[in-house]
Scaffold this motif. Structure first.
Motif, PDB file in Angstrom:
ATOM      1  N   CYS A  13      35.904  51.689  31.828  1.00  0.00           N
ATOM      2  CA  CYS A  13      36.514  52.467  31.315  1.00  0.00           C
ATOM      3  C   CYS A  13      36.773  52.717  29.689  1.00  0.00           C
ATOM      4  CB  CYS A  13      37.557  51.707  32.332  1.00  0.00           C
ATOM      5  SG  CYS A  13      39.556  52.206  32.483  1.00  0.00           S
ATOM      6  N   PRO A  14      36.703  54.247  30.643  1.00  0.00           N
ATOM      7  CA  PRO A  14      37.857  54.948  29.405  1.00  0.00           C
ATOM      8  C   PRO A  14      38.712  54.807  28.983  1.00  0.00           C
ATOM      9  CG  PRO A  14      37.434  55.965  31.442  1.00  0.00           C
ATOM     10  CD  PRO A  14      36.699  55.340  31.944  1.00  0.00           C
ATOM     11  N   TYR A  15      39.792  54.161  29.786  1.00  0.00           N
ATOM     12  CA  TYR A  15      40.710  53.328  28.982  1.00  0.00           C
ATOM     13  C   TYR A  15      41.141  52.216  28.595  1.00  0.00           C
ATOM     14  CZ  TYR A  15      42.019  57.998  31.742  1.00  0.00           C
ATOM     15  OH  TYR A  15      41.635  59.653  32.828  1.00  0.00           O
ATOM     16  N   CYS A  16      40.605  51.471  29.198  1.00  0.00           N
ATOM     17  CA  CYS A  16      40.917  49.969  28.915  1.00  0.00           C
ATOM     18  C   CYS A  16      39.658  49.761  27.985  1.00  0.00           C
ATOM     19  CB  CYS A  16      41.170  48.924  29.394  1.00  0.00           C
ATOM     20  SG  CYS A  16      40.032  48.284  31.121  1.00  0.00           S
ATOM     21  N   GLY A  18      37.393  48.122  30.390  1.00  0.00           N
ATOM     22  CA  GLY A  18      36.643  47.136  31.382  1.00  0.00           C
ATOM     23  C   GLY A  18      35.884  47.588  32.018  1.00  0.00           C
ATOM     24  N   GLU A  19      34.760  45.905  32.294  1.00  0.00           N
ATOM     25  CA  GLU A  19      33.215  46.818  33.233  1.00  0.00           C
ATOM     26  C   GLU A  19      33.638  46.558  34.603  1.00  0.00           C
ATOM     27  OE1 GLU A  19      31.314  44.051  30.497  1.00  0.00           O
ATOM     28  OE2 GLU A  19      31.293  45.583  29.088  1.00  0.00           O
ATOM     29  N   GLN A  20      34.923  46.250  35.219  1.00  0.00           N
ATOM     30  CA  GLN A  20      34.668  45.950  37.013  1.00  0.00           C
ATOM     31  C   GLN A  20      35.582  46.619  36.982  1.00  0.00           C
ATOM     32  OE1 GLN A  20      35.776  42.112  37.249  1.00  0.00           O
ATOM     33  NE2 GLN A  20      33.472  41.652  37.491  1.00  0.00           N
ATOM     34  N   TYR A  21      34.989  48.030  37.880  1.00  0.00           N
ATOM     35  CA  TYR A  21      35.904  49.100  38.885  1.00  0.00           C
ATOM     36  C   TYR A  21      35.187  49.080  40.034  1.00  0.00           C
ATOM     37  CZ  TYR A  21      31.976  51.600  35.904  1.00  0.00           C
ATOM     38  OH  TYR A  21      31.064  52.161  35.566  1.00  0.00           O
ATOM     39  N   PHE A  22      35.455  49.609  40.759  1.00  0.00           N
ATOM     40  CA  PHE A  22      35.142  50.176  42.137  1.00  0.00           C
ATOM     41  C   PHE A  22      35.463  51.702  42.574  1.00  0.00           C
ATOM     42  CE2 PHE A  22      39.743  48.533  42.303  1.00  0.00           C
ATOM     43  CZ  PHE A  22      40.258  49.233  43.201  1.00  0.00           C
ATOM     44  N   ALA A  46      39.325  47.728  37.830  1.00  0.00           N
ATOM     45  CA  ALA A  46      40.132  46.090  38.021  1.00  0.00           C
ATOM     46  C   ALA A  46      40.930  45.954  37.684  1.00  0.00           C
ATOM     47  CB  ALA A  46      39.173  45.486  38.860  1.00  0.00           C
ATOM     48  N   ALA A  47      41.077  46.307  36.217  1.00  0.00           N
ATOM     49  CA  ALA A  47      41.793  45.831  35.176  1.00  0.00           C
ATOM     50  C   ALA A  47      42.981  46.043  34.655  1.00  0.00           C
ATOM     51  CB  ALA A  47      40.892  45.780  33.495  1.00  0.00           C
TER      52      ALA A  47
END
Length: 69
Positions: A13-16, A18-22, A46-47
């Protein structure tokens, strides 16, 4: 391959970070243009729950989770 190399290759995620997204649903002209002209798709982290765009391949997603706004 060491941990640093493999970690650098994982999209996040470019913001936080996080490596889990959908995948998020496309809506509106901006989403259509990004998808059909630049081959980018919307994703949601997801984060932190923020939405961002990136190429449609090579993502880590949360299995069987759908988020509707």
């Amino acid at each position: 391959m060491n941990e640093t190399t493999s970690k650098a290759q994982v999209p996040s995620c470019p913001y936080c970070g996080g490596e889990q997204y959908f995948r998020s649903r496309r809506s509106g002209l901006k989403d259509w243009l990004l998808h059909h002209v630049l081959f980018q798709n919307p994703y949601r982290c997801a984060a932190c729950d923020r939405r961002f765009f990136r190429a449609s391949h090579g993502h880590h997603h949360v299995e069987h989770q759908h988020h509707h706004i």
